[in-house]
Every structure is written in structure tokens, then in C-alpha cells.
Design a protein around this motif. Structure first.
Motif, short mmCIF file in Angstrom:
data_model
loop_
_atom_site.label_atom_id
_atom_site.label_comp_id
_atom_site.label_asym_id
_atom_site.label_seq_id
_atom_site.Cartn_x
_atom_site.Cartn_y
_atom_site.Cartn_z
N VAL A 132 7.35 -1.42 5.92
CA VAL A 132 8.70 -0.87 6.05
C VAL A 132 8.63 0.58 6.57
N LEU A 146 3.40 -4.38 1.73
CA LEU A 146 4.82 -4.66 1.90
C LEU A 146 5.59 -3.36 2.16
N ARG A 147 5.29 -2.36 1.38
CA ARG A 147 6.02 -1.09 1.51
C ARG A 147 5.57 -0.31 2.74
N VAL A 180 1.48 -5.38 -2.59
CA VAL A 180 2.71 -4.61 -2.81
C VAL A 180 2.73 -3.37 -1.92
#
Lengths: 226, 226
Positions: B88, B84-85, B81
Motif C-alpha cells: 500500500v 501487505l502494508r 502482514v
């Protein structure tokens, strides 16, 4: 197990809708604060942003818990991953609306925008008001047509934003430095709100269709302002 | 199964490190382009951003696939998780560095920054160069001490950035409108690079300790510039 999972998915979807409605209200009220010198509207945006941040954090938490406990696959997984990313986008949109409201509060009872630029900013705000309403509908109905409309229309915002820039860099434009700074930054915040709405729309398309439109060649979102 | 999972986790971690190194190089080269009027450095940042976007997209894809196929829990889930962030965040940092490089390319052989503001921008760049190096170390070593250093030090960047603002809003400052616009926007891009480095550092703390420092009351990251 599945019943519980569905209930939890529904709860996080409701929170995400709540987040989208908060963002819509923040955009509307920031616009009222900016274009009508409404101090209450400005304060409302600033106050509301605290709640928006809390909901966004809670949405991320719920997504991580769902991933941990339910090991979702296929569509459910796609929904949860997109929800996680949407909450970050909405949180940022709340920040941008707050920045605009704070500028309006700072210069009250004057507008931060000089009279000769007001019309362009009203046009940008009108555009963002429509986009904000569309965001809520798109999310509540998982409506990819509305999403595609948001993606397609963003160009219009960029065109108006570009005009504020042409005005700003003209040395004959008779404004104070502070006004020039506000025009540039508030314009940038509004343009970024449009970019984030596009990004949110792409996430909704991904939820519904599984197709990720960010993979199309789009090296930059929006007009390159620098 | 576990062996394969570990290999895949390793592959995505390697890509994330690659992304961090690209962002470091982009920040360094954007600084060289900005402060030394180096057109090749500017072009390098712009070209490299395409690769950065591709890696970021690939990292997100790998994370979603790992979530779907492996149903990770506990630390593994947290890593995925956060990855993933982080992807970005790094992708966005690449964009910001590119914006700075594009401004430098546009005004070449002049600098977009007037001589009287150069010193402040060199100070901001020096700060970002250190932060960029720390980002790579922090990520490669999962070093929370370095992460906390980045979080703690961001205030210094905000202080210098605030000075560029004080300079900008002074009507006696003798610059063209275009120069004023560039000072404001490039300053904003640099300040946002610092914010994103803080955000990335919080993700690394979360990976290592499971504690999410974003839940501390921090309604805004960085100096509020509007």
C-alpha cells in the motif's frame, strides 16, 4: 474456541467503530475551527488525534493476534484484513483533520481562508460533514448502500475543490502568499479526506460482499490537482 | 506443504522487490522530469504507475491467499502482514511520483518550479534519489541498518522542505500564483515521499526484529507544514 474468537472479533469491531466516530468528530470539529474561528474546536481535534493514533495501533495489534491465534478463513479473514487496512485509513484521516485544525489555530483569531474563498470551503466542509456521518453509519451497519453513496458522491467534493484551484491560480486574486498557501494545502487536505472516505467505503464493500472494488480501473482517486 | 509455502512466500517477496524498484525508478524519473524538463521521463513515470498499481494489488491478493491457505504464525505472519502494508505504501509512492511527473508534463517546456527555487528542489530530489536507492537495498537485503538510516535522515528532507515554505510565504517573492501553487504542492509530494520511505523502513524493521518502531511516540511524521 469459536466463542472466544467471536468475542475478540467483536472487540476489534467495536474499536474500529470507535475509530470511525473519532474521525467523524475530528472532521466536524476541524470544520468548526476552520469556518467559525473556534480555538477550542481546533484544540479538541489536535488532542483527540493522540487517542485516535493509539486506537489505530491497538486495532492493528488485535488483527495480527487474531490472525496468529485463530487462523481465520473466508469471511472472518476478509473482515480482519479489511479492518487492518481501515485502521490505517482512519488514522490518516485523523492526521488530515489535525492539519486543518492546526492551520486554524495558527491564524486565530483570523481564518486561514480569505473571505472570498470562504463560501467554497464551507461547501467542502458541508460535504465532508455528511460524509463523516455516513462513514460511521456505514461501518456500524456494514451498509454497502451507504458505502456506494460515498464512492459515488466523491466527485462533488472534487468539483468544489477544483473551483478553489481556479481561484488560487488567478493572479488577479488579491491575497497574501500565506493565504494562497493555506487555500491550496487545506483544500488538498479536504480533498484527501474525501479520497480516504472512498477508500474506507471500498473496504466495507469488500468485507460484506468479498468483491474488491479497487480492482475496477481507477488509476487515480479524486481530481488530479497538479 | 512447507515447500509450497516457501515458494509462494518467495514469489510475493519478489513482487514486493519489483514494486520497490518501480518506485525507485519513478522517483528518479520524476526528478529528471522536474529538474531537467524531460518530457519522456515524465511520460515514463505516468505509464509505469499503471503497472505499479497492478503489482500492488497482486501483492495484497497473494498475502490474503497465503493467510487463508497457510495460516502462518510468528515470523511468517509478520512478513505477510508487513508485506501487505508495504504494498500500500509503495503504491502511494508511485502516485506521488506520478503527480510530480504530471506537473512537469503540464508546464513543459518550462519547469513548474521558478528559477529562484530550483536549487532547493534539486537538493530535495538528490535526497530522494539516495532514499529511493536505499529503499531497494533495504528491502532486498532485509537490512535494518539501511532502514534506520532512512528513518534518521528524513529530518534533512524536512529541513529543505521547510526552506521552500519560507520562500513561498514571502510576499516579496516575485512569482505567479500558479508557480506558487506548484512549489507548495510539489514540495508537499516530495516531503510525503520521504514520510512514506520512513514508514516502509519501519515495516522492514518490524519484519526483521518483530519490534514495531511506530509505537514510539511519533505523533507526526515529518515537518508539520501547515
Amino acid at each position: 474456541m469459536r466463542v472466544l474468537f467471536n468475542e475478540e472479533l467483536k472487540a476489534v469491531a467495536d474499536d474500529l467503530d470507535h475509530l470511525a466516530r473519532n474521525v467523524r468528530d475530528a472532521i466536524h470539529c476541524a470544520g468548526v475551527a476552520l469556518t467559525k474561528q473556534d480555538l477550542d474546536a481546533a484544540q479538541h481535534v489536535i488532542d483527540m488525534d493522540v487517542e485516535t493514533d493509539q486506537i489505530a495501533t491497538s486495532v492493528v495489534d488485535q488483527c495480527v493476534k487474531l490472525l496468529a491465534r485463530q487462523s481465520p478463513v473466508a469471511t472472518d479473514l476478509r473482515v480482519i484484513v479489511a479492518t487492518l487496512r481501515l485502521s490505517v485509513t482512519f488514522e490518516r484521516m485523523g492526521d488530515l483533520a489535525r492539519h486543518i485544525a492546526e492551520a486554524a489555530r495558527r491564524t486565530y483569531p483570523q481564518s486561514p481562508i480569505p473571505a472570498s474563498a470562504q463560501d467554497l470551503f464551507v461547501q467542502m466542509q458541508d460535504f465532508l460533514d455528511v460524509t463523516a456521518d455516513r462513514l460511521v453509519t456505514m461501518l456500524a451497519d456494514r451498509d454497502t448502500e451507504v458505502a456506494e453513496q460515498i464512492i459515488r458522491d466523491d466527485d462533488k467534493l472534487d468539483q468544489i475543490h477544483k473551483k478553489t484551484f481556479e481561484l488560487a491560480v488567478d493572479d488577479k486574486w488579491n491575497v497574501t502568499h500565506q493565504q494562497l498557501v493555506d487555500v491550496v494545502l487545506i483544500g488538498r487536505f479536504m480533498e484527501r479526506l474525501g479520497d480516504h472516505a472512498v477508500s474506507a467505503s471500498r473496504r466495507v464493500v469488500y468485507i460484506v460482499s468479498g468483491f474488491d472494488p479497487t480492482k475496477e480501473p481507477t488509476p487515480d482517486e479524486g481530481t488530479d490537482i497538479d
